[in-house]
Write a protein that holds these residues in place. Structure first.
Motif, short mmCIF file in Angstrom:
data_model
loop_
_atom_site.label_atom_id
_atom_site.label_comp_id
_atom_site.label_asym_id
_atom_site.label_seq_id
_atom_site.Cartn_x
_atom_site.Cartn_y
_atom_site.Cartn_z
N ALA A 60 -22.58 0.55 3.98
CA ALA A 60 -21.46 0.90 4.86
C ALA A 60 -20.17 0.25 4.36
O ALA A 60 -19.55 -0.55 5.05
CB ALA A 60 -21.75 0.45 6.29
N PRO A 61 -19.75 0.57 3.12
CA PRO A 61 -18.56 -0.05 2.55
C PRO A 61 -17.30 0.30 3.34
O PRO A 61 -17.23 1.36 3.98
CB PRO A 61 -18.50 0.54 1.14
N THR A 62 -16.33 -0.57 3.29
CA THR A 62 -15.09 -0.35 4.01
C THR A 62 -13.95 -1.00 3.23
O THR A 62 -14.16 -1.56 2.16
CB THR A 62 -15.17 -0.90 5.45
N THR A 63 -12.75 -0.94 3.78
CA THR A 63 -11.57 -1.50 3.12
C THR A 63 -11.15 -2.79 3.83
O THR A 63 -11.64 -3.11 4.91
CB THR A 63 -10.39 -0.53 3.18
N THR B 14 0.83 -1.21 0.00
CA THR B 14 0.00 0.00 0.00
C THR B 14 0.86 1.25 0.00
O THR B 14 0.62 2.20 -0.76
CB THR B 14 -0.93 0.01 1.22
N LEU B 15 1.89 1.28 0.86
CA LEU B 15 2.78 2.44 0.93
C LEU B 15 3.55 2.62 -0.37
O LEU B 15 3.90 3.74 -0.75
CB LEU B 15 3.75 2.27 2.10
N GLU B 16 3.81 1.52 -1.04
CA GLU B 16 4.51 1.58 -2.33
C GLU B 16 3.63 2.19 -3.41
O GLU B 16 4.12 2.71 -4.42
CB GLU B 16 4.93 0.16 -2.74
N GLY B 17 2.29 2.14 -3.18
CA GLY B 17 1.37 2.69 -4.16
C GLY B 17 0.63 1.64 -4.96
O GLY B 17 -0.02 1.97 -5.96
N ARG B 18 0.70 0.39 -4.52
CA ARG B 18 0.01 -0.69 -5.23
C ARG B 18 -1.49 -0.63 -4.96
O ARG B 18 -1.93 -0.16 -3.90
CB ARG B 18 0.55 -2.04 -4.78
N LYS B 19 -2.27 -1.16 -5.89
CA LYS B 19 -3.70 -1.26 -5.71
C LYS B 19 -4.03 -2.39 -4.73
O LYS B 19 -3.19 -3.24 -4.45
CB LYS B 19 -4.39 -1.53 -7.05
N GLU B 20 -5.25 -2.38 -4.21
CA GLU B 20 -5.70 -3.45 -3.32
C GLU B 20 -5.53 -4.81 -3.99
O GLU B 20 -5.95 -5.02 -5.13
CB GLU B 20 -7.18 -3.23 -2.97
N ASP B 21 -4.86 -5.73 -3.29
CA ASP B 21 -4.62 -7.10 -3.76
C ASP B 21 -3.71 -7.18 -4.98
O ASP B 21 -3.68 -8.19 -5.68
CB ASP B 21 -5.95 -7.81 -4.08
N GLU B 22 -2.93 -6.12 -5.22
CA GLU B 22 -1.92 -6.16 -6.30
C GLU B 22 -0.57 -6.51 -5.70
O GLU B 22 -0.07 -5.82 -4.81
CB GLU B 22 -1.84 -4.81 -7.01
N ASP B 23 0.03 -7.57 -6.15
CA ASP B 23 1.31 -8.04 -5.63
C ASP B 23 2.46 -7.28 -6.29
O ASP B 23 2.27 -6.50 -7.21
CB ASP B 23 1.47 -9.54 -5.88
#
Length: 326
Positions: free
Chosen positions: A294-297, A95-104
């Motif tokens: 009530a969407p969330t991450t 995440t800190l690197e800037g990847r999308k959710e579930d992107e390896d």
């Protein structure tokens, strides 16, 4: 006998910079840096920022990173965390690197070494570097596991003065090694901590502020070769489980949702009966909370799951999650 240095000795390529802290170099190719802190101080968050900065070759929090020439990979050696927390650290780096959710990221090599002996751990690191010549940066958490006894002078001297520096020079990498801080002072534990501080390029601490919800990265009682010690940097952990500059808000918590929303989301998630894995529970709750408005991450759903279990919205037993009988 060491080779006598002359001006000709420095005619080759200079070691490249790998890691900066607020614009000051703290890590170059062929050397190692050193981070200490007490348990719960926020060391893993600092390491996540360092790894992400080098991977993205840019800025993350107070760190900047770059890869040595011909390198593109980061090796993260975890000897402390359980599988649950390893996933959190791994995803946080992405995440800190800037990847999308579930992107390896194929350039992040995260290895688990919680059961490795000191000898096996060193062998595993050497093996990875031999197999992956594109590794340019290593993080070892916790460096105390590189030796059998952190208070054995001979063993720790051999490790900190010979093995680790030789490893970095031979493979052209920079390493950040981490240790727990003594309870009585601000030094790393045992002789291992003393020798690592003597031999490192830069030594820093992360400390948790008492009665507050923020931590501080400091070079007090640390070291930095060839420059003045940088100023302190404060950070806190957001509801997204990410480090953020500043001192944060004491007592800040997850948003409060009406009980009816939780009930509808939980009932929707369990509409097909018991759930047999945590991953499936996460997936179904993410979907059902979105359906009830009530969407969330993924990071926030973990906190909601903890809340739901504490409040007995569902139960867990014999490898499955299920709704309690009414």
């Amino acid at each position: 006998m060491s080779e006598r240095l002359t001006l000709k000795s420095f005619e080759g390529e200079r070691p490249q910079e790998v890691l900066w802290y607020r614009g000051q170099i703290i890590g170059t190719e062929g050397s190692f840096s050193y981070l200490i802190g007490k348990e719960g101080s926020g060391k893993s968050y600092v390491l996540s920022c360092m790894a992400a900065a080098v991977l993205r070759q840019g800025d993350v929090l107070c760190f900047s990173g770059a890869m040595p020439y011909g390198k593109s990979k980061v090796l993260f050696v975890d000897t402390e965390q359980s599988k649950f927390y390893e996933e959190n650290v791994y995803r946080r780096i992405l995440t800190l690197e800037g990847r999308k959710e579930d992107e390896d990221d194929e350039n992040l090599l995260y290895i688990e070494a919680t059961d490795a002996t000191d000898e096996k751990l060193r062998e595993e690191i050497e093996k990875r570097l031999q197999e992956e010549p594109k590794i340019g940066y290593i993080i070892i958490d916790n460096a105390g596991d590189l030796v059998e006894d952190i208070n054995n002078i001979t063993e720790t001297k051999e490790n900190a003065r010979n093995w680790l520096p030789s490893l970095c020079r031979h493979h052209g990498v920079h390493a950040t090694v981490v240790m727990h801080e003594n309870k009585s002072d601000h030094n790393g534990q045992g002789w291992q901590g003393s020798y690592l501080k003597k031999g490192c390029e830069a030594a820093m601490r992360v400390e948790r502020e008492k009665n507050d919800n923020f931590s501080t990265i400091t070079f007090k009682e640390g070291k930095l070769r060839g420059g003045e010690k940088p100023t302190d940097f404060d950070f806190y952990i957001s509801n997204e489980d990410l480090p953020v500059e500043g001192k944060g808000e004491v007592g800040k918590s997850e948003e409060i949702l009406p009980r009816d929303i939780h009930l509808r989301a939980v009932n929707g998630a369990f509409s097909m009966g018991p759930i047999h894995s945590y991953k499936d529970l996460q997936r179904k709750l993410l979907s059902s909370y979105a359906e009830v408005g009530a969407p969330t991450t993924r990071r926030k759903i973990e906190k909601r799951i903890t809340f739901l279990r504490q409040e007995k919205y569902f139960s867990y037993d014999e490898g499955k999650y299920f709704l309690p009988p009414f």
